[in-house]
Scaffold this motif. Structure first.
Motif, PDB file in Angstrom:
ATOM      1  N   GLU A 124     -21.960   3.800  48.679  1.00  0.00           N
ATOM      2  CA  GLU A 124     -23.005   4.758  48.257  1.00  0.00           C
ATOM      3  C   GLU A 124     -22.102   6.071  48.317  1.00  0.00           C
ATOM      4  O   GLU A 124     -22.170   6.885  47.435  1.00  0.00           O
ATOM      5  CB  GLU A 124     -23.906   5.207  49.148  1.00  0.00           C
ATOM      6  N   VAL A 125     -21.054   6.220  49.352  1.00  0.00           N
ATOM      7  CA  VAL A 125     -20.466   7.519  49.315  1.00  0.00           C
ATOM      8  C   VAL A 125     -19.413   7.524  48.314  1.00  0.00           C
ATOM      9  O   VAL A 125     -19.093   8.535  47.600  1.00  0.00           O
ATOM     10  CB  VAL A 125     -19.655   7.762  50.945  1.00  0.00           C
ATOM     11  N   GLU A 129     -20.844   2.840  52.553  1.00  0.00           N
ATOM     12  CA  GLU A 129     -19.270   3.246  52.154  1.00  0.00           C
ATOM     13  C   GLU A 129     -19.537   3.309  50.539  1.00  0.00           C
ATOM     14  O   GLU A 129     -18.980   4.237  49.911  1.00  0.00           O
ATOM     15  CB  GLU A 129     -18.289   2.187  52.596  1.00  0.00           C
TER      16      GLU A 129
END
Length: 333
Positions: free
Chosen positions: A157-158, A155
């Motif tokens: 990273e996004v 999450e």
């Protein structure tokens, strides 16, 4: 807590911490090498490159030190430390692809040498290898913590991807990325040490709190180094965060005190990766006091980490964890 020692003693303190963990870390490194082996040649090539890249192995070392502070006397912490390092390394492989980085720790990145596809797939191999090791421990509490942690990292990273090129990112959004991308793995490493040692719930929570605060301190200090270090010391190009469109805390703070012209130069760098005015942007950041304010924020998290250790009994391992918190915000690389 004793006052933090002068900068001159930081390296010596860290060397002493590594010495305390050395026997366990040798076993961790041996296990990492053994479990990275594959009959797929490309996996072995990239794995060898990663191992040769060195690094401090900070996250697995945190786990073995936390296990020591918890009084653990078994051997499961060796596997867990390897799991933690595999998870971390897989995220680095994926990060370098997303960021289009070609330099890490002063060496060519895997994606620069073998391409993006190979790096992503070997990152997936490391993730899956970590879960194979995890299952061998046959402890649902451990698996739940690491599964949740790995999902949270994804999450993060996004979230970071959504922030790239956005000059309007504020401090709260920046810290949300740090929590998910960095701090949760630190927290898992230390919490799992407490679990292995059979500590009461409040002391396990204190170790997790220590890890979380240390993760914040470490990443904020790392982002500060992008503006205060040099390529030879840092192992990556100075200004890379700007070139990658990452609005880190020094820039977020500087934008609050910049003139309209300075703001435009910084926004241009963040939104378009334009480093033609890098010297001017750096001067703006230095003039604004953003570097000092960022350092103060990192120190505040390090102090909170050290305070959490008061819940643990005195031991050389607790002292080592304390020293790591101090080292995290005063290091030069």
């Amino acid at each position: 807590m004793q006052p933090m020692p002068a900068d001159a003693s930081r390296t010596a303190d860290f060397a002493a911490v590594r010495e305390l963990a050395a026997a366990d870390m040798q076993r961790v490194d041996a296990l990492i090498r053994a479990r990275l082996a594959s009959d797929v040649v490309l996996i072995n090539q990239i794995a060898d490159h990663i191992i040769a890249g060195g690094g401090k192995r900070l996250r697995p070392m945190l786990h073995v030190l936390a296990a020591g502070a918890a009084g653990y006397a078994g051997a499961q912490h060796i596997k867990l430390a390897a799991v933690i390092e595999f998870i971390h390394t897989s995220t680095l492989l994926h990060d370098d692809v997303v960021d289009e980085s070609d330099l890490r720790r002063g060496r060519k990145t895997a994606n620069a040498l073998w391409g993006n596809a190979a790096s992503v797939l070997v990152g997936d191999f490391l993730y899956s290898r970590s879960f194979q090791l995890m299952v061998e421990l046959d402890d649902m509490r451990v698996m739940r913590i690491l599964a949740d942690t790995t999902n949270t990292i994804a999450e993060g990273e996004v979230l970071q991807l959504l922030n790239i090129g956005n000059a309007d990112v504020d401090e709260a959004a920046y810290l949300a990325v740090i929590e998910r991308k960095t701090a949760v793995l630190f927290a898992a490493a230390t919490e799992l040490g407490g679990l292995l040692g059979g500590l009461p719930a409040d002391r396990v929570a204190a170790l997790r709190r220590y890890g979380m605060e240390l993760g914040y301190a470490f990443q904020i200090a790392d982002d500060l180094l992008d503006y205060t270090s040099d390529a030879d010391t840092l192992g990556k190009n100075v200004g890379d965060d700007l070139a990658e469109g990452k609005p880190t805390l020094p820039v977020i703070y500087a934008l609050k005190h910049a003139t309209a012209e300075e703001t435009q130069a910084m926004r241009q760098a963040i939104e378009h990766g334009d480093l033609s005015a890098l010297d001017r942007v750096l001067a703006t950041i230095r003039r604004s006091g953003a570097l000092e304010r960022t350092h103060e924020r990192a120190v505040a998290h390090a102090d909170a980490a050290r305070a959490a250790l008061a819940a643990l009994p005195a031991s050389p391992y607790r002292e080592a964890l304390d020293a790591l918190a101090a080292y995290a915000v005063e290091r030069r690389a």
